[in-house]
Design a protein around this motif. Structure first.
Motif, PDB file in Angstrom:
ATOM      1  N   PRO A  63      -0.713  24.090  -4.096  1.00 19.10           N
ATOM      2  CA  PRO A  63       0.414  24.593  -3.313  1.00 19.10           C
ATOM      3  C   PRO A  63       1.773  24.334  -3.974  1.00 19.10           C
ATOM      4  CG  PRO A  63      -0.342  22.519  -2.413  1.00 19.10           C
ATOM      5  CD  PRO A  63      -1.311  22.891  -3.492  1.00 19.10           C
ATOM      6  N   LYS A  64       2.743  25.159  -3.574  1.00 21.65           N
ATOM      7  CA  LYS A  64       4.125  24.993  -4.024  1.00 21.65           C
ATOM      8  C   LYS A  64       5.049  24.533  -2.896  1.00 21.65           C
ATOM      9  CE  LYS A  64       3.938  28.471  -7.732  1.00 21.65           C
ATOM     10  NZ  LYS A  64       4.577  29.706  -8.279  1.00 21.65           N
ATOM     11  N   SER A  65       4.709  24.880  -1.678  1.00 18.37           N
ATOM     12  CA  SER A  65       5.580  24.576  -0.539  1.00 18.37           C
ATOM     13  C   SER A  65       5.106  23.338   0.210  1.00 18.37           C
ATOM     14  CB  SER A  65       5.611  25.762   0.431  1.00 18.37           C
ATOM     15  OG  SER A  65       4.362  25.894   1.091  1.00 18.37           O
ATOM     16  N   MET A  66       6.000  22.795   1.030  1.00 18.75           N
ATOM     17  CA  MET A  66       5.632  21.708   1.932  1.00 18.75           C
ATOM     18  C   MET A  66       4.520  22.162   2.871  1.00 18.75           C
ATOM     19  SD  MET A  66       6.325  21.117   5.445  1.00 18.75           S
ATOM     20  CE  MET A  66       7.944  21.764   5.831  1.00 18.75           C
ATOM     21  N   HIS A  67       4.602  23.405   3.337  1.00 21.39           N
ATOM     22  CA  HIS A  67       3.614  23.932   4.278  1.00 21.39           C
ATOM     23  C   HIS A  67       2.220  23.966   3.647  1.00 21.39           C
ATOM     24  CE1 HIS A  67       7.624  25.544   4.918  1.00 21.39           C
ATOM     25  NE2 HIS A  67       7.345  25.760   6.187  1.00 21.39           N
ATOM     26  N   GLY A  68       2.149  24.477   2.415  1.00 20.36           N
ATOM     27  CA  GLY A  68       0.867  24.549   1.735  1.00 20.36           C
ATOM     28  C   GLY A  68       0.303  23.176   1.425  1.00 20.36           C
ATOM     29  N   TYR A 104      12.219  24.440   5.184  1.00 24.67           N
ATOM     30  CA  TYR A 104      11.236  24.811   6.210  1.00 24.67           C
ATOM     31  C   TYR A 104      10.914  26.306   6.171  1.00 24.67           C
ATOM     32  CZ  TYR A 104      11.737  20.134   8.090  1.00 24.67           C
ATOM     33  OH  TYR A 104      11.724  18.771   8.240  1.00 24.67           O
ATOM     34  N   TYR A 105      11.709  27.075   5.438  1.00 22.59           N
ATOM     35  CA  TYR A 105      11.483  28.513   5.279  1.00 22.59           C
ATOM     36  C   TYR A 105      11.329  29.216   6.632  1.00 22.59           C
ATOM     37  CZ  TYR A 105      10.428  27.048   0.492  1.00 22.59           C
ATOM     38  OH  TYR A 105      10.489  26.491  -0.760  1.00 22.59           O
ATOM     39  N   CYS A 106      12.187  28.826   7.568  1.00 21.91           N
ATOM     40  CA  CYS A 106      12.083  29.414   8.899  1.00 21.91           C
ATOM     41  C   CYS A 106      13.463  29.495   9.534  1.00 21.91           C
ATOM     42  CB  CYS A 106      11.150  28.584   9.784  1.00 21.91           C
ATOM     43  SG  CYS A 106      11.804  26.958  10.249  1.00 21.91           S
ATOM     44  N   ASP A 107      13.521  30.217  10.631  1.00 20.62           N
ATOM     45  CA  ASP A 107      14.706  30.209  11.479  1.00 20.62           C
ATOM     46  C   ASP A 107      14.714  28.866  12.193  1.00 20.62           C
ATOM     47  OD1 ASP A 107      16.521  30.401  13.580  1.00 20.62           O
ATOM     48  OD2 ASP A 107      16.088  32.502  13.983  1.00 20.62           O
ATOM     49  N   VAL A 108      15.670  27.991  11.840  1.00 20.42           N
ATOM     50  CA  VAL A 108      15.627  26.628  12.354  1.00 20.42           C
ATOM     51  C   VAL A 108      15.940  26.546  13.837  1.00 20.42           C
ATOM     52  CG1 VAL A 108      16.115  25.533  10.144  1.00 20.42           C
ATOM     53  CG2 VAL A 108      18.018  26.243  11.618  1.00 20.42           C
ATOM     54  N   THR A 109      16.393  27.636  14.454  1.00 22.09           N
ATOM     55  CA  THR A 109      16.614  27.621  15.899  1.00 22.09           C
ATOM     56  C   THR A 109      15.339  27.961  16.664  1.00 22.09           C
ATOM     57  OG1 THR A 109      17.308  29.941  15.947  1.00 22.09           O
ATOM     58  CG2 THR A 109      19.017  28.277  15.603  1.00 22.09           C
ATOM     59  N   ALA A 112       6.473  25.618  12.688  1.00 27.28           N
ATOM     60  CA  ALA A 112       6.382  26.236  11.363  1.00 27.28           C
ATOM     61  C   ALA A 112       4.998  26.033  10.746  1.00 27.28           C
ATOM     62  CB  ALA A 112       7.467  25.664  10.451  1.00 27.28           C
ATOM     63  N   LEU A 113       4.481  24.803  10.816  1.00 25.40           N
ATOM     64  CA  LEU A 113       3.183  24.516  10.197  1.00 25.40           C
ATOM     65  C   LEU A 113       2.036  25.176  10.966  1.00 25.40           C
ATOM     66  CD1 LEU A 113       3.661  20.793   9.151  1.00 25.40           C
ATOM     67  CD2 LEU A 113       3.342  22.743   7.640  1.00 25.40           C
ATOM     68  N   MET A 114       2.150  25.237  12.285  1.00 26.40           N
ATOM     69  CA  MET A 114       1.102  25.891  13.058  1.00 26.40           C
ATOM     70  C   MET A 114       1.039  27.389  12.753  1.00 26.40           C
ATOM     71  SD  MET A 114      -0.541  23.553  14.598  1.00 26.40           S
ATOM     72  CE  MET A 114      -1.568  24.662  15.544  1.00 26.40           C
ATOM     73  N   GLY A 149       0.831  -1.186   0.000  1.00 28.98           N
ATOM     74  CA  GLY A 149       0.000   0.000   0.000  1.00 28.98           C
ATOM     75  C   GLY A 149       0.873   1.246   0.000  1.00 28.98           C
ATOM     76  N   GLN A 150       0.262   2.390   0.277  1.00 32.64           N
ATOM     77  CA  GLN A 150       1.000   3.662   0.257  1.00 32.64           C
ATOM     78  C   GLN A 150       0.610   4.500   1.475  1.00 32.64           C
ATOM     79  OE1 GLN A 150       0.738   5.654  -3.598  1.00 32.64           O
ATOM     80  NE2 GLN A 150       0.597   3.681  -4.680  1.00 32.64           N
ATOM     81  N   ALA A 151       0.694   3.891   2.650  1.00 31.49           N
ATOM     82  CA  ALA A 151       0.267   4.567   3.875  1.00 31.49           C
ATOM     83  C   ALA A 151       1.247   5.647   4.317  1.00 31.49           C
ATOM     84  CB  ALA A 151       0.065   3.549   4.999  1.00 31.49           C
ATOM     85  N   ILE A 152       2.489   5.570   3.825  1.00 30.90           N
ATOM     86  CA  ILE A 152       3.474   6.614   4.102  1.00 30.90           C
ATOM     87  C   ILE A 152       3.636   7.458   2.845  1.00 30.90           C
ATOM     88  CG2 ILE A 152       5.874   7.125   4.700  1.00 30.90           C
ATOM     89  CD1 ILE A 152       5.999   4.444   6.143  1.00 30.90           C
ATOM     90  N   VAL A 153       3.427   8.762   2.975  1.00 24.98           N
ATOM     91  CA  VAL A 153       3.728   9.690   1.884  1.00 24.98           C
ATOM     92  C   VAL A 153       4.946  10.495   2.310  1.00 24.98           C
ATOM     93  CG1 VAL A 153       2.942  11.649   0.523  1.00 24.98           C
ATOM     94  CG2 VAL A 153       1.338   9.819   1.108  1.00 24.98           C
ATOM     95  N   HIS A 154       5.989  10.418   1.508  1.00 23.40           N
ATOM     96  CA  HIS A 154       7.237  11.097   1.872  1.00 23.40           C
ATOM     97  C   HIS A 154       7.482  12.287   0.954  1.00 23.40           C
ATOM     98  CE1 HIS A 154      11.175  11.549   3.709  1.00 23.40           C
ATOM     99  NE2 HIS A 154      11.565  11.935   2.504  1.00 23.40           N
ATOM    100  N   VAL A 155       7.720  13.447   1.549  1.00 23.19           N
ATOM    101  CA  VAL A 155       7.967  14.672   0.792  1.00 23.19           C
ATOM    102  C   VAL A 155       9.469  14.919   0.726  1.00 23.19           C
ATOM    103  CG1 VAL A 155       7.500  17.141   0.614  1.00 23.19           C
ATOM    104  CG2 VAL A 155       5.764  15.608   1.590  1.00 23.19           C
ATOM    105  N   GLY A 156      10.031  14.865  -0.498  1.00 22.12           N
ATOM    106  CA  GLY A 156      11.456  15.112  -0.693  1.00 22.12           C
ATOM    107  C   GLY A 156      12.252  13.831  -0.886  1.00 22.12           C
TER     108      GLY A 156
END
Length: 651
Positions: free
Chosen positions: A153-158, A127-132, A193-195, A17-24
């Motif tokens: 969407p274009k980004s992981m977030h979207g 992640y388009y963020c300050d990783v700290t 980041a997502l929140m 099956g395809q229960a895991i979707v991996h981005v990247g």
């Protein structure tokens, strides 16, 4: 019977099956997550836990889709070491979607109830963020696009937020979001980041996500170089490790079936993650810049260099004190394993790959270590050297005069500041831009970076690394080594211990103010002589007790202790030695204006004392040959001690 007749071996993508979707879908995930799921599916038998990958639209993604389809979603993984080469057939990745070409299909895939885990390897910059902190950069064009075009969407977030919105609206359970990127607290960063993105888009959706979505932290580890083409086998080292926080909201594979040293399910990943990120990833960056500047472009060849490997061992020794206790792990043994892994002659990882995205890596791998060390009041000579090599690397020219191609999302802001440092030797603007005011305000640390940078600029990286044992600006080798060292090495370490213990940045500022008798804001040679007299007298008074305590704790015989104490006392310069005073003054007065400024005093204090121990090895310098500040000598106008070292030896 069950294994023979029920647990049929997975032979192609149609079994899964395809229960895991991996981005990247980069090389790392094909060597890591896909390898674990291959083992899992071969152990359990055909099941739902296959992987559907999603990637952005690039020539590589389009080529990968064509190659994988023609191979019926099979590819080769080859693990190599000096001892063995092993080939694996991997078919746990059963689909690959192009987000750029067909975003709606990608959203539909995540929105489908069969998707239970969405995993990520989008690298730090994805992640388009300050990783700290996880704070999003909402000025990013992809994020701006997705806030108003969520269906495409274009980004992981979207992508993720669009799918979660669809699932909420349809009354479906959410999926777990599992980052597999090399980020300390990768689950926390992903959640934050997502929140933020969801809050900006739809506060009610953000509330639903907060109540129902899980973001487990993970630690991932396997050195995997780039592959030249999409159809080339994936190559990696044999070693692999995965530590997963057992926190999922919509089920997970029964990983207990394959759990062991290579796969751990734990309640707290952070100790493992800090160990790996600070010692492996941080060391990789330190190795990469020094090696690349020296013309060494392959990791195992760099590790075969005595100076590079020696530096890396010192770096690890300095950093390991910031790693918390890790259950079942001996940190010293872990560091030894890392050295062996880095020296693997078969992997052929490149230093240029390790140098990529340095601005993101510095925030994740180095900045937390720097702040922890500063909070504990510890010196950081090896870390400051690593930062200095990074600034030199960003200057776009290696030690041989060859051009460097920098790949870093922060290049537009950092490259001009690296150029400024090359011209003025001022590293503060670069550090401020790259690591923020928290690090830039650490005066002692920045002074060390500046001193190393000046040496790297005038002497070259390899010459600097070859003298770390003689001059490390406060580096403390293990005490056991000190006890068996020669007099010069012992005196250098005793001086370092004394100077670190007695003269931190605050104390040095107070010391300067005390001896600036005319309140001119600069020390004359006579004022500096008074300061040195009292400092050296204090060292003579306190060194015996300190050294005796150290050696007694090691059960060193009393006769040897007294001999070492006498040797240490003999190695401390005579406070009334005019030649020593002139040498220190010449070293500190880096701009040759005849006075030592507060900044020169702070940056040159420890360095001048350590330099005296080095000059002692080459014989005394006659008083008449020591330069006054107004005399022409190789060191004036250049604050790299190497120039003075060469000049004094010649004399």
């Amino acid at each position: 019977f069950f294994r023979k007749h029920i647990m049929a071996k997975v032979t192609n993508a149609r079994n899964l099956g395809q229960a895991i979707v991996h981005v990247g879908l980069g090389n790392f995930v094909r060597a890591h997550l896909a390898s674990y799921m291959q083992t899992y599916n071969e152990t359990i038998g055909p099941c739902e836990w296959g992987i559907c990958a999603i990637d952005r639209d690039t020539p590589r993604t389009r080529d990968m889709i064509d190659v994988m389809k023609k191979a019926d979603w099979n590819y080769k993984l080859i693990t190599e070491s000096a001892e063995a080469t092993t080939n694996y057939d991997i078919n746990s990745v059963v689909n690959l979607l192009n987000l750029g070409q067909d975003p709606k299909t990608a959203v539909a895939k995540l929105s489908h109830p069969s998707t239970r885990i969405v995993s990520l390897t989008v690298t730090e910059k994805g992640y388009y963020c300050d990783v700290t902190t996880g704070d999003l950069n909402f000025s990013n064009p992809e994020l701006q696009h997705d806030l108003s075009n969520l269906a495409a969407p274009k980004s992981m977030h979207g992508l993720i937020t669009s799918a979660l919105k669809n699932r909420r609206d349809a009354g479906l359970a959410p999926f777990t979001i599992m980052s597999c990127d090399n980020l300390p607290g990768n689950g926390h960063i992903t959640e934050h980041a997502l929140m933020q993105f969801a809050e900006r888009l739809d506060p009610k959706l953000a509330d639903w996500m907060k109540a129902h979505v899980m973001f487990p932290n993970t630690m991932v580890d396997r050195i995997t170089p780039n592959t030249p083409t999409a159809d080339a086998p994936v190559k990696s080292e044999p070693f692999k490790q995965w530590v997963v926080e057992d926190k999922f909201c919509n089920g997970r594979p029964y990983w207990e079936a394959i759990v062991g040293p290579e796969l751990l399910l734990v309640s707290d990943v952070m100790p493992y993650e800090m160990m790996k990120v600070r010692l492996l990833n941080g060391s990789h960056s330190a190795l990469a810049y020094s090696a690349y500047l020296s013309g060494l472009h392959v990791v195992d060849q760099a590790m075969a260099n005595e100076q590079i490997q020696g530096y890396l061992r010192k770096y690890m020794a300095e950093v390991k004190v910031t790693v918390p206790e890790v259950p079942g792990v001996d940190i010293d043994a872990y560091c030894s394993v890392l050295i062996n892994r880095f020296t693997n002659p078969k992997v052929k990882d490149t230093t240029s790959r390790l140098c990529e995205d340095g601005s993101m890596k510095a925030l994740s791998f180095w900045k937390p270590v720097i702040l922890d060390q500063a909070k504990a009041g510890r010196q950081m000579p090896m870390m400051s050297l690593a930062v200095a090599t990074w600034i030199r690397y960003m200057g776009l020219v290696d030690d041989g005069g060859n051009a460097i191609e920098v790949k870093d999302p922060a290049s537009p802001g950092l490259l001009p500041l690296a150029k400024l440092a090359a011209t003025t030797k001022d590293v503060v603007p670069f550090i401020q831009q790259a690591m923020g005011s928290e690090v830039a305000s650490l005066t002692s640390f920045v002074s060390c970076v500046k001193a190393w940078y000046e040496r790297l600029s005038t002497e070259g990286t390899m010459n600097v690394l070859s003298t770390l044992d003689d001059f490390a600006m406060g580096f403390q080798t293990p005490i056991a080594a000190a006890a068996s060292s020669d007099v010069g090495s012992l005196s250098t370490q005793m001086g370092s211990i004394q100077l670190q213990t007695l003269y931190d940045a605050g104390t040095l500022h107070a010391l300067f103010a005390k001896y600036d008798e005319d309140k001119s804001g600069g020390l004359s040679m006579e004022e500096l002589r008074h300061a040195l007299h009292d400092v050296l007298t204090g060292m003579r008074e306190q060194s015996p007790a300190m050294l005796e305590s150290i050696l007694k704790s090691m059960n060193v015989p009393e006769e040897t202790i007294q001999q070492r104490v006498a040797e240490a006392l003999a190695s401390i310069p005579d406070p009334d030695d005019a030649a020593f005073v002139r040498m220190v003054f010449a070293r500190m007065d880096s701009d040759g204006d005849g006075v030592v400024s507060p900044e020169e005093f702070l940056s040159g204090f420890r360095e001048a004392f350590d330099f005296w121990g080095r000059v002692e090895k080459f014989g005394p310098i006659d008083d008449l040959e020591m330069p006054s500040p107004d005399q022409s000598s190789p060191n004036l106008g250049c604050s790299a001690w190497g120039s003075l070292a060469q000049w004094s030896r010649k004399k």
